[in-house]
Design an enzyme around this catalytic site. Structure first.
Site, short mmCIF file in Angstrom:
data_model
loop_
_atom_site.label_atom_id
_atom_site.label_comp_id
_atom_site.label_asym_id
_atom_site.label_seq_id
_atom_site.Cartn_x
_atom_site.Cartn_y
_atom_site.Cartn_z
N CYS A 123 9.43 2.95 11.06
CA CYS A 123 8.56 1.87 10.57
C CYS A 123 9.25 0.50 10.53
O CYS A 123 8.58 -0.52 10.54
CB CYS A 123 8.09 2.17 9.15
SG CYS A 123 7.43 3.81 8.94
N ASP A 174 3.66 -5.32 2.78
CA ASP A 174 3.92 -4.23 3.72
C ASP A 174 4.62 -4.71 4.99
O ASP A 174 4.84 -3.91 5.91
CB ASP A 174 2.61 -3.52 4.09
CG ASP A 174 2.13 -2.61 2.98
OD1 ASP A 174 2.87 -1.67 2.65
OD2 ASP A 174 1.05 -2.85 2.42
N HIS A 216 0.39 8.32 8.38
CA HIS A 216 0.49 8.02 9.81
C HIS A 216 0.91 9.25 10.60
O HIS A 216 1.63 10.11 10.08
CB HIS A 216 1.53 6.91 10.05
CG HIS A 216 1.05 5.53 9.69
ND1 HIS A 216 1.78 4.68 8.89
CD2 HIS A 216 -0.08 4.87 10.02
CE1 HIS A 216 1.11 3.53 8.77
NE2 HIS A 216 -0.03 3.63 9.43
N LEU A 262 0.85 -1.20 0.00
CA LEU A 262 0.00 0.00 0.00
C LEU A 262 0.88 1.25 0.00
O LEU A 262 1.92 1.28 0.65
CB LEU A 262 -0.87 0.02 1.26
CG LEU A 262 -1.76 -1.20 1.47
CD1 LEU A 262 -2.39 -1.16 2.86
CD2 LEU A 262 -2.84 -1.25 0.40
N ARG A 305 -6.32 5.07 9.37
CA ARG A 305 -6.00 3.71 9.83
C ARG A 305 -6.37 3.46 11.30
O ARG A 305 -6.60 2.32 11.69
CB ARG A 305 -4.49 3.46 9.68
CG ARG A 305 -3.98 3.53 8.25
CD ARG A 305 -4.35 2.29 7.48
NE ARG A 305 -3.85 2.32 6.12
CZ ARG A 305 -2.62 1.97 5.75
NH1 ARG A 305 -1.76 1.57 6.67
NH2 ARG A 305 -2.26 2.01 4.49
N GLU A 312 6.86 -2.03 12.55
CA GLU A 312 6.41 -1.16 13.65
C GLU A 312 4.90 -1.16 13.85
O GLU A 312 4.41 -1.07 14.98
CB GLU A 312 6.84 0.28 13.36
CG GLU A 312 6.16 1.27 14.27
CD GLU A 312 6.47 2.71 13.94
OE1 GLU A 312 6.19 3.14 12.81
OE2 GLU A 312 6.99 3.40 14.80
N ASP A 313 4.16 -1.26 12.75
CA ASP A 313 2.71 -1.07 12.84
C ASP A 313 1.99 -2.18 13.60
O ASP A 313 0.82 -2.02 13.94
CB ASP A 313 2.11 -0.95 11.43
CG ASP A 313 2.41 0.41 10.84
OD1 ASP A 313 2.18 1.42 11.52
OD2 ASP A 313 2.90 0.46 9.69
N ARG A 352 -3.24 -5.77 5.94
CA ARG A 352 -2.06 -5.81 6.81
C ARG A 352 -2.30 -6.61 8.10
O ARG A 352 -1.37 -6.84 8.86
CB ARG A 352 -1.60 -4.39 7.15
CG ARG A 352 -1.15 -3.60 5.91
CD ARG A 352 -0.24 -2.46 6.26
NE ARG A 352 0.93 -2.92 6.99
CZ ARG A 352 1.80 -2.12 7.62
NH1 ARG A 352 1.61 -0.82 7.59
NH2 ARG A 352 2.83 -2.62 8.25
N1 GLY Z 1 2.94 0.93 3.19
C1 GLY Z 1 2.68 1.09 4.55
C2 GLY Z 1 1.24 1.24 4.84
O1 GLY Z 1 0.48 1.61 3.97
O2 GLY Z 1 0.80 1.00 5.92
#
Ligand code: GLY
Length: 242
Positions: free
Chosen positions: A237, A47, A151, A5, A119, A52-53, A72
């Site tokens: 990230c 991704d 973010h 993404l 998000r 980190e996410d 994700r």
């Molecule tokens: N490419 C990282 C994201 O969209 O979360």
């Protein structure tokens, strides 16, 4: 990686170059005394370099997230076993529609800033604040709606707990608990900085962030992440630090 993404229009990443940049990032962490646990590559989850996410780590506890992008979500299960070997792991909890990307979470000293984005929603933000305040009751949670960037940490990070750096393209819907050094718009991409022990990692190519970083850290480490930037990635990230 190129199938991931992105909100950027910077072209497809050169994967070999990205791999070289990632090696430099890992080498830089090791040079600061960090022990690096590498996760297996997940070719079906493009991704997944943006590890980190998937979790927020604080005081020996990892709170797993529920990423806002459904594509994700499997990344969280992929990271879970590695975290379970190292620390207590908790689910996010909260309402069934709670979402949270840890790219929207900035821990700066006693302040917990959580951006409300495309998000991360309020249910996710409140669930995270509840979990972390159980671990650290002195944390002060600040919920910050924003727009203009993917973010929260694409647009604001901490040079030090009491000094933030920002990309002027972010539009904030709440005040922040520390002063922000705003970068020139042309260098706003460099607002994502990463303190690592005594060093401050910054993106190469921004004289403004380099000069600011030297005011706050004895050692400044510039790194080129051009290929990750094409996919909305940056310094914070690519790792989970504890
Ligand atoms: N490419 C990282 C994201 O969209 O979360």
């Amino acid at each position: 990686m190129g199938e991931g993404l992105t909100t950027q229009a910077l072209g497809r990443p050169d994967v070999e170059r990205a791999a070289a940049q990632h090696r430099q990032y890992v080498d830089a962490l090791r040079a600061e005394g960090v022990e690096v646990h590498r996760l297996p590559a997940l070719p079906s989850l493009p991704d997944s370099p943006f590890v980190e996410d998937t979790a927020v780590l604080h005081r020996g506890v990892a709170v797993l997230t529920r990423p806002g992008a459904a594509a994700r979500r499997p990344e969280v299960d992929a990271v879970r076993p590695a975290l379970e070997r190292e620390m207590e792991v908790q689910e996010l909890g909260g309402p069934v529609d709670a979402t949270l990307d840890a790219g929207d979470v900035l821990l700066a000293g006693r302040n917990l800033l959580i951006g409300i984005s495309t998000r991360t929603n309020r249910g996710g933000a409140e669930a995270l604040a509840h979990r972390l305040r159980a671990v650290d009751p002195e944390l002060r949670a600040h919920v910050v709606p924003f727009s203009g960037l993917l973010h929260f940490k694409s647009g604001v990070t901490a040079l030090r707990p009491d000094a933030l750096v920002g990309d002027p393209r972010i539009q904030l819907g709440a005040s922040l608990p520390a002063p922000v050094h705003w970068l020139p718009a042309a260098e706003g991409f460099a607002a994502n900085v990463l303190p690592v022990n005594e060093a401050l990692f910054v993106l190469a190519g921004s004289p403004a962030v380099a000069s600011l970083a030297h005011r706050y850290a004895a050692k400044v480490v510039p790194l080129d992440l051009s290929e990750f930037r094409k996919m909305d990635g940056s310094l914070t990230c690519l790792s989970l630090l504890w």
